[in-house]
Enzyme design. Structure first.
Site, PDB file in Angstrom:
ATOM      1  N   ARG A   1      -1.894 -15.867-117.007  1.00  0.00           N
ATOM      2  CA  ARG A   1      -2.927 -14.833-116.948  1.00  0.00           C
ATOM      3  C   ARG A   1      -3.215 -14.246-118.332  1.00  0.00           C
ATOM      4  NH1 ARG A   1      -1.665 -12.162-111.012  1.00  0.00           N
ATOM      5  NH2 ARG A   1      -3.287 -13.354-109.965  1.00  0.00           N
TER       6      ARG A   1
ATOM      7  N   LYS B   1      -0.910 -17.955 -92.592  1.00  0.00           N
ATOM      8  CA  LYS B   1      -1.632 -17.249 -91.524  1.00  0.00           C
ATOM      9  C   LYS B   1      -3.094 -17.632 -91.359  1.00  0.00           C
ATOM     10  CE  LYS B   1       1.013 -13.009 -91.730  1.00  0.00           C
ATOM     11  NZ  LYS B   1       1.023 -11.744 -92.442  1.00  0.00           N
TER      12      LYS B   1
ATOM     13  N   GLY C   1      -2.717 -18.071-106.257  1.00  0.00           N
ATOM     14  CA  GLY C   1      -1.594 -17.792-105.379  1.00  0.00           C
ATOM     15  C   GLY C   1      -0.651 -18.970-105.228  1.00  0.00           C
TER      16      GLY C   1
ATOM     17  N   GLY D   1      -6.151 -13.715-104.014  1.00  0.00           N
ATOM     18  CA  GLY D   1      -6.905 -12.864-103.086  1.00  0.00           C
ATOM     19  C   GLY D   1      -8.386 -12.851-103.415  1.00  0.00           C
TER      20      GLY D   1
END
Ligand code: AMP
Length: 397
Positions: free
Chosen positions: A37, A201, A354, A377
């Site tokens: 990053r 999920k 992620g 996200g």
């Protein structure tokens, strides 16, 4: 088309430029374990230095929830950034982020100087998009540049609030690059266009699945969320991850795929074990006949073949979420083989941030992918068709 102002459209010479970066890096015992990053933000920072801006950087790190927790200080980032830039980065250490000392440090800046503020989440107002804190940040700057793609899905003081109180608001190069890659992939893909979605999920990917079914030719489902799809088709999934509330949603997605003529693939076999552990025996079963006392932890060999075959002619592949519990060696094969297959293809390969980015790094395939997003996200929300507040706050060209 990226229709926002960028740092190429503005003049920063002699001006104070507040740059929101995403320096939310992983730390272990005070040391940065992955500086991607930071390196990803260098093109923007270097350009602003070269153009004679007074470069004031800010970011959050972790979730200190309004407390000045020393283990979440940005001090290690200032040090690493100094090394990477080959010039001093003044760390404006201040638990209040924008105190009198910081104002004085900014006053003293010369063209091309770099100052890094302390963790913006040391202030509780940050995540509430508090107006006072937004104004304090704005008071330091003539220009606001947002380059924090990884935080663009959050409407916080340092990502959106501050933009209302500064005359000029532009995007950095990283923000533009991320939006260009993700936006082009979904709006203007080279076809066939395949999406590979995994992770734990269904609930965290509902808008992504729904939105991508309007865009892709092939949609591949793996990971823990696949078992809810299997159950929705009447299979027995034992103790595998299940989100009961989403069975109807999965049924609708099968119908939508059929109506849109999208090839929607779910696993046919799976690696199962009696416990969520790398230390217990495992074996392969048909995905719709998992014994009651076992759980699926990776896609099986037939599924791996099926999925690799399905993407072999794809020209654009978008991947978000692992195929199994790749953190455990017994269950990494599905994720690893698919990642390798993508790496070997002559296609545009875009990895949502992620866990998929972590997996690609674990398998040392970073250099083989077209683009690895810095924002998990944020990329999910963008791909789900949602507006990113951090992006929306940047001025149009
Ligand atoms: P997410 O945070 O939703 O992107 O999910 C990523 C996590 O899903 C990773 O930590 C994986 O270990 C986990 N995962 C993948 N497949 C499974 C599975 N079959 N059962 C349980 N967890 C899984």
């Amino acid at each position: 088309m990226f229709n926002k102002k960028t740092i190429d459209d503005i003049n920063v010479k002699g001006k104070r430029v507040l740059v929101r970066c995403d320096f939310n890096v992983p730390l272990k015992d005070g040391a940065i374990t992955d500086d991607t990053r930071i390196t990803s933000s260098l093109p923007t920072i270097k350009k602003l230095i070269a153009d004679g801006g007074k470069v004031i950087l800010c970011s959050h790190l972790g979730k200190p929830k309004g407390e000045p927790l020393p283990e979440m200080s940005l001090a290690p980032v200032a040090k690493r950034l100094s090394e990477l830039l080959g010039k001093e980065v003044v760390f404006a250490k201040d638990d209040k982020v924008v105190g009198p000392g910081v104002k004085a440090a900014v006053e003293a800046m010369k063209e091309g100087d770099v100052v890094l503020l302390e963790n913006t989440r040391y202030r509780a107002e940050e995540t509430k998009n508090g107006e006072e804190f937004s104004k304090e940040l704005a008071s330091l700057a003539d220009v606001f540049v947002n380059d924090a793609f990884g935080s663009a899905h959050r409407a916080h003081s340092s990502t959106t609030g501050v933009a209302s109180f500064v005359d000029t608001v532009a995007s950095g190069y990283l923000m533009k690059k991320e939006i260009d890659f993700l936006g082009n992939a979904v709006e203007n893909p080279k076809r066939p266009f395949a999406a590979v979605l995994g992770g734990s999920k269904v609930s965290s990917k509902i808008s992504v699945i729904d939105n991508l079914l309007d865009k892709v030719d092939i949609l591949i489902i793996g990971g823990g969320m696949a078992y809810t799809f299997v159950k929705a088709q009447g299979g027995s999934i034992g103790k595998s991850l299940l989100e009961d509330d989403y069975l109807d949603y999965c049924k609708k997605m099968f119908e939508k795929a059929k109506a849109k003529n999208v090839k929607l693939l779910i696993p046919v076999d799976t690696v199962v074990a009696k416990e969520f552990s790398n230390e217990v025996p495992n074996h392969v079963v048909k995905v719709d006949a998992i014994p009651d006392d076992e759980m699926g932890l990776d896609i099986g060999p037939e599924t791996i073949k099926l999925y690799i075959d399905a993407i072999k002619d794809a020209k654009t592949i978008l991947w978000n979420g692992p195929m199994g519990v790749f953190e455990m060696s017994n269950y990494e094969k599905g994720t690893k083989d698919l990642a390798q297959a993508m790496a070997d293809l002559d296609a545009i390969t875009i990895i949502g941030g992620g866990d998929s980015a972590a997996a690609v790094k674990q398998f040392k395939l970073e250099d083989k992918m077209t683009h690895i997003s810095t924002g998990g996200g944020a990329s999910l929300e963008f791909l789900g068709g949602e507006e990113l507040p951090g992006l929306a706050a940047i001025q149009d060209v």
